[in-house]
Design a protein around this motif. Structure first.
Motif, short mmCIF file in Angstrom:
data_model
loop_
_atom_site.label_atom_id
_atom_site.label_comp_id
_atom_site.label_asym_id
_atom_site.label_seq_id
_atom_site.Cartn_x
_atom_site.Cartn_y
_atom_site.Cartn_z
N ARG A 1 33.28 35.75 -35.17
CA ARG A 1 32.74 36.14 -33.87
C ARG A 1 31.39 35.50 -33.62
O ARG A 1 30.73 35.02 -34.53
N LYS B 1 46.77 37.28 -29.17
CA LYS B 1 46.05 36.10 -29.61
C LYS B 1 45.22 36.47 -30.84
O LYS B 1 44.63 37.54 -30.89
N VAL C 1 35.58 38.81 -25.21
CA VAL C 1 35.78 37.39 -25.54
C VAL C 1 35.10 36.55 -24.45
O VAL C 1 35.21 36.86 -23.26
N THR C 2 34.42 35.50 -24.88
CA THR C 2 33.73 34.60 -23.96
C THR C 2 34.74 33.64 -23.32
O THR C 2 35.87 33.52 -23.80
N GLU D 1 44.54 40.41 -23.92
CA GLU D 1 43.54 40.56 -22.87
C GLU D 1 44.06 41.58 -21.86
O GLU D 1 45.21 41.52 -21.43
N PHE E 1 42.00 35.77 -33.34
CA PHE E 1 40.64 35.22 -33.39
C PHE E 1 40.11 35.43 -34.80
O PHE E 1 40.35 36.47 -35.40
N ARG F 1 35.63 38.73 -21.17
CA ARG F 1 36.95 39.32 -20.99
C ARG F 1 37.08 40.48 -21.98
O ARG F 1 36.38 40.54 -22.97
N ASP G 1 34.94 30.56 -23.64
CA ASP G 1 35.37 29.55 -24.62
C ASP G 1 36.00 30.19 -25.86
O ASP G 1 36.01 29.61 -26.95
N ASP G 2 36.56 31.39 -25.68
CA ASP G 2 37.35 32.09 -26.70
C ASP G 2 36.61 32.47 -27.97
O ASP G 2 37.16 32.44 -29.07
N LYS G 3 35.36 32.89 -27.83
CA LYS G 3 34.62 33.42 -28.97
C LYS G 3 34.52 34.94 -28.82
O LYS G 3 34.20 35.45 -27.74
N VAL G 4 34.78 35.64 -29.90
CA VAL G 4 34.72 37.10 -29.90
C VAL G 4 33.27 37.55 -29.87
O VAL G 4 32.42 37.02 -30.60
#
Length: 145
Positions: free
Chosen positions: A33, A28, A86-87, A117, A30, A67, A89-92
């Motif tokens: 961040r 994935k 990664v949170t 992941e 990103f 994660r 809600d998909d934020k680094v």
């Protein structure tokens, strides 16, 4: 070439290698961040420069709802093997590069990440077996074949 173009070229090169097929297909991307202070509320976790695997694996255990990812980052136009969190809600969250930015006044460009992941259970089992933190991506990808 900007950071996204550098990453896309790297992924294209990786896709030619049979042993990286799982990584490329399940990875994935990103861009950018989240500042760690927006996510890590308690004090006491102090990351170390050049210790991304240790920092991200310990942070996985130190906090909730993060994660663990391993792969590559383009930082300051340079591609590097890397680990980050990664949170939901998909934020680094990348405490290692944050530390580099603070110490050396680096990181003016938006960083680009591409990775997979690695589940928390896999990370914890490997930490216990090795009694340390190590890069896990190759071992994890091999376990998926």
């Amino acid at each position: 070439m900007d950071n996204v173009e550098i990453m896309l070229e790297h992924i294209k090169m990786l896709s030619k290698h049979e042993n990286m097929k799982y990584f490329v297909e399940h990875g994935k991307m990103f861009i950018g961040r989240e500042p760690s202070e927006n996510v890590i509320k308690s004090k006491g976790f102090e990351p170390k420069i050049k210790q991304c695997y240790d920092n991200a694996q310990r942070l996985l255990l130190y906090t909730t709802n993060l994660r663990y990812f391993e792969g590559y980052v383009v930082f300051e136009g340079v591609m590097m093997d890397h680990a980050w969190n990664v949170t939901p809600d998909d934020k680094v969250v990348d405490v290692t590069l944050e530390k580099v930015e603070k110490e050396y006044d680096k990181g003016k460009d938006e960083d680009v990440y591409y990775g997979i992941e690695i589940p928390e259970e896999f990370v914890v089992v490997e930490m216990i077996k090795k009694e340390s933190t190590n890069p896990l991506m190759i071992k994890y990808v091999k376990s998926k074949k």
